[in-house]
Design an enzyme around this catalytic site. Structure first.
Site, PDB file in Angstrom:
ATOM      1  N   SER A 150       0.867  -1.182   0.000  1.00  0.00           N
ATOM      2  CA  SER A 150       0.000   0.000   0.000  1.00  0.00           C
ATOM      3  C   SER A 150       0.900   1.228   0.000  1.00  0.00           C
ATOM      4  O   SER A 150       2.059   1.153   0.439  1.00  0.00           O
ATOM      5  CB  SER A 150      -0.862   0.006   1.268  1.00  0.00           C
ATOM      6  OG  SER A 150      -1.530   1.244   1.417  1.00  0.00           O
ATOM      7  N   TYR A 163      -1.896   0.370  10.708  1.00  0.00           N
ATOM      8  CA  TYR A 163      -1.871  -0.103   9.314  1.00  0.00           C
ATOM      9  C   TYR A 163      -0.583   0.325   8.607  1.00  0.00           C
ATOM     10  O   TYR A 163       0.033  -0.479   7.901  1.00  0.00           O
ATOM     11  CB  TYR A 163      -3.103   0.446   8.591  1.00  0.00           C
ATOM     12  CG  TYR A 163      -3.275  -0.034   7.167  1.00  0.00           C
ATOM     13  CD1 TYR A 163      -3.447  -1.393   6.874  1.00  0.00           C
ATOM     14  CD2 TYR A 163      -3.300   0.875   6.106  1.00  0.00           C
ATOM     15  CE1 TYR A 163      -3.621  -1.827   5.559  1.00  0.00           C
ATOM     16  CE2 TYR A 163      -3.484   0.445   4.790  1.00  0.00           C
ATOM     17  CZ  TYR A 163      -3.642  -0.901   4.524  1.00  0.00           C
ATOM     18  OH  TYR A 163      -3.822  -1.337   3.217  1.00  0.00           O
TER      19      TYR A 163
HETATM   20  N1  LIG Z   1      -8.821  -0.686  -0.582  1.00  0.00           N
HETATM   21  C1  LIG Z   1      -7.757   0.085  -0.496  1.00  0.00           C
HETATM   22  O1  LIG Z   1      -7.848   1.331  -0.493  1.00  0.00           O
HETATM   23  C2  LIG Z   1      -6.379  -0.532  -0.442  1.00  0.00           C
HETATM   24  C3  LIG Z   1      -5.290   0.283  -0.746  1.00  0.00           C
HETATM   25  C4  LIG Z   1      -4.017  -0.250  -0.697  1.00  0.00           C
HETATM   26  C5  LIG Z   1      -3.838  -1.576  -0.360  1.00  0.00           C
HETATM   27  N2  LIG Z   1      -4.901  -2.358  -0.050  1.00  0.00           N
HETATM   28  C6  LIG Z   1      -4.630  -3.740   0.322  1.00  0.00           C
HETATM   29  O2  LIG Z   1      -5.201  -4.587  -0.649  1.00  0.00           O
HETATM   30  C7  LIG Z   1      -5.553  -5.842  -0.059  1.00  0.00           C
HETATM   31  C8  LIG Z   1      -7.001  -6.143  -0.375  1.00  0.00           C
HETATM   32  O3  LIG Z   1      -7.800  -5.080   0.116  1.00  0.00           O
HETATM   33  P1  LIG Z   1      -9.312  -4.858  -0.372  1.00  0.00           P
HETATM   34  O4  LIG Z   1      -9.511  -3.402  -0.495  1.00  0.00           O
HETATM   35  O5  LIG Z   1      -9.647  -5.753  -1.493  1.00  0.00           O
HETATM   36  O6  LIG Z   1     -10.079  -5.277   0.953  1.00  0.00           O
HETATM   37  P2  LIG Z   1     -11.130  -6.436   1.289  1.00  0.00           P
HETATM   38  O7  LIG Z   1     -12.205  -6.461   0.284  1.00  0.00           O
HETATM   39  O8  LIG Z   1     -11.472  -6.247   2.735  1.00  0.00           O
HETATM   40  O9  LIG Z   1     -10.284  -7.778   1.092  1.00  0.00           O
HETATM   41  C9  LIG Z   1      -9.498  -8.364   2.085  1.00  0.00           C
HETATM   42  C10 LIG Z   1      -9.406  -9.847   1.770  1.00  0.00           C
HETATM   43  O10 LIG Z   1      -8.512 -10.437   2.703  1.00  0.00           O
HETATM   44  C11 LIG Z   1      -9.125 -11.625   3.189  1.00  0.00           C
HETATM   45  N3  LIG Z   1      -8.642 -11.917   4.529  1.00  0.00           N
HETATM   46  C12 LIG Z   1      -8.732 -11.149   5.640  1.00  0.00           C
HETATM   47  N4  LIG Z   1      -8.211 -11.798   6.686  1.00  0.00           N
HETATM   48  C13 LIG Z   1      -7.767 -12.999   6.205  1.00  0.00           C
HETATM   49  C14 LIG Z   1      -7.145 -14.110   6.809  1.00  0.00           C
HETATM   50  N5  LIG Z   1      -6.882 -14.155   8.115  1.00  0.00           N
HETATM   51  N6  LIG Z   1      -6.819 -15.162   6.025  1.00  0.00           N
HETATM   52  C15 LIG Z   1      -7.101 -15.164   4.703  1.00  0.00           C
HETATM   53  N7  LIG Z   1      -7.696 -14.134   4.075  1.00  0.00           N
HETATM   54  C16 LIG Z   1      -8.039 -13.076   4.841  1.00  0.00           C
HETATM   55  C17 LIG Z   1     -10.615 -11.358   3.180  1.00  0.00           C
HETATM   56  O11 LIG Z   1     -11.327 -12.578   3.037  1.00  0.00           O
HETATM   57  P3  LIG Z   1     -12.032 -13.397   4.226  1.00  0.00           P
HETATM   58  O12 LIG Z   1     -12.633 -12.386   5.169  1.00  0.00           O
HETATM   59  O13 LIG Z   1     -13.046 -14.219   3.491  1.00  0.00           O
HETATM   60  O14 LIG Z   1     -10.959 -14.223   4.833  1.00  0.00           O
HETATM   61  C18 LIG Z   1     -10.746 -10.559   1.885  1.00  0.00           C
HETATM   62  O15 LIG Z   1     -10.914 -11.418   0.793  1.00  0.00           O
HETATM   63  C19 LIG Z   1      -5.240  -5.700   1.434  1.00  0.00           C
HETATM   64  O16 LIG Z   1      -3.963  -6.255   1.691  1.00  0.00           O
HETATM   65  C20 LIG Z   1      -5.224  -4.196   1.630  1.00  0.00           C
HETATM   66  O17 LIG Z   1      -4.423  -3.840   2.730  1.00  0.00           O
HETATM   67  C21 LIG Z   1      -6.183  -1.866  -0.100  1.00  0.00           C
END
Ligand SMILES: NC(=O)c1ccc[n+]([C@@H]2O[C@H](COP(=O)([O-])OP(=O)(O)OC[C@H]3O[C@@H](n4cnc5c(N)ncnc54)[C@H](OP(=O)(O)O)[C@@H]3O)[C@@H](O)[C@H]2O)c1
Length: 264
Positions: A150, A163
């Site tokens: 990120s 975070y």
């Molecule tokens: N959205 C943003 O603005 C943004 C920006 C930069 C980086 N990111 C990064 O991108 C990635 C995805 O984010 P997103 O926005 O797509 O959020 P999201 O929709 O909340 O996705 C998070 C995913 O991680 C899984 N997860 C959480 N805990 C887990 C565990 N213990 N074991 C296995 N899977 C787990 C969740 O699935 P389950 O709950 O089904 O396990 C979900 O599929 C993250 O690493 C986040 O930090 C996001």
């Protein structure tokens, strides 16, 4: 093709039409957001995709629609990661995407349980899964480990320390692994997105739909999950001697973490 060396390229395989053909990609956190979009995109690129996350119902429905394989995975649970790694025989690409943010508290009010949860999934979970799949990635002869970091791993901002500290950890993990694997046929890539509008990320962090909506209010075209999936797909389909170390990607409206153009 004259003048090019395609011998180590996963892109140019004789007789195969799609870049991912014959390669297996594992995507963690594939039940929503960026992980789900990446799994879909990689399937469309011809990869055999293995989807891992805790919510198996969501995974199974996506896997059925893209022709992938759903396996339960909790990256914070050693036995779950071990069972996952045992169930996957081949891994050419690992997309370490599982992660998230769970609070926006200033350091003075830090909730240590929330810090521990943030570290567990983003840092320790990522190390655990990478370590478990590294033998298969090495054995592939042309492996890729993608870390979904990120911009929070590159800068700091108020109210974000649980975070930002964790994502700085992911950034360091990627840099260290690249150094340690130098000379081996495994690329290490980091994709560092800025603001991405996904359904659950800000909701998990802030707790209410209204607060989550406010993050994106007035921002013309925040990134969406497909934009990040597109970056990941592009990076891993370069010829294998080309290592995209770090890709920072933001919406046009976000010039820096604190510099976001909002329309009223
Ligand atoms: N959205 C943003 O603005 C943004 C920006 C930069 C980086 N990111 C990064 O991108 C990635 C995805 O984010 P997103 O926005 O797509 O959020 P999201 O929709 O909340 O996705 C998070 C995913 O991680 C899984 N997860 C959480 N805990 C887990 C565990 N213990 N074991 C296995 N899977 C787990 C969740 O699935 P389950 O709950 O089904 O396990 C979900 O599929 C993250 O690493 C986040 O930090 C996001």
């Amino acid at each position: 093709m004259p003048g090019t060396d395609s011998s180590h390229s996963p892109v140019a395989r004789p007789g195969r039409s799609l870049p991912g053909s014959g390669r297996t990609a594992v995507v963690s956190g594939a039940s929503s957001g960026i992980g789900a979009a990446t799994a879909s995109r990689l399937a469309a690129e011809g990869f055999d995709v293995v989807l891992g996350a805790r919510r198996l119902d969501r995974l199974e429905s996506l896997a059925a629609s893209i022709g992938g394989r759903a396996l339960p995975l909790d990256v914070t649970d050693p036995s779950s990661v071990e069972a996952f790694a045992t169930a996957v025989d081949r891994v050419d690409v690992l997309v370490n995407n599982a992660g998230g943010a769970f609070d926006a508290a200033p350091v003075a009010e830090a909730d240590l349980d929330s810090w521990a949860r943030t570290y567990e999934v983003n840092v320790l979970g990522t190390v655990r899964l990478t370590k478990a799949l590294l033998p298969a990635l090495r054995a592939s002869g042309a492996g890729d480990v993608v870390f979904v970091g990120s911009t929070a791993g590159l800068v700091s901002y108020e109210g974000g320390a649980s975070y930002t500290a964790a994502k700085h950890g992911v950034h360091t993990l990627a840099e260290t692994l690249r150094l340690e694997l130098n000379g081996e046929p495994v690329r290490v890539l980091e994709i560092a997105p800025g603001m991405v509008r996904t359904e659950e990320f800000s909701l998990n962090r802030l707790g209410s739909a209204d607060q989550a909506d406010a993050v994106y209010r007035g921002v013309r075209e925040p990134l969406v999950a497909d934009d990040v999936a597109d970056c990941i797909a592009w990076a891993i389909t370069r010829p294998h001697h080309v290592n995209v170390d770090l890709m920072v990607v933001r919406p046009l409206a976000q010039a820096a973490q604190h510099k976001v153009a909002r329309e009223s």
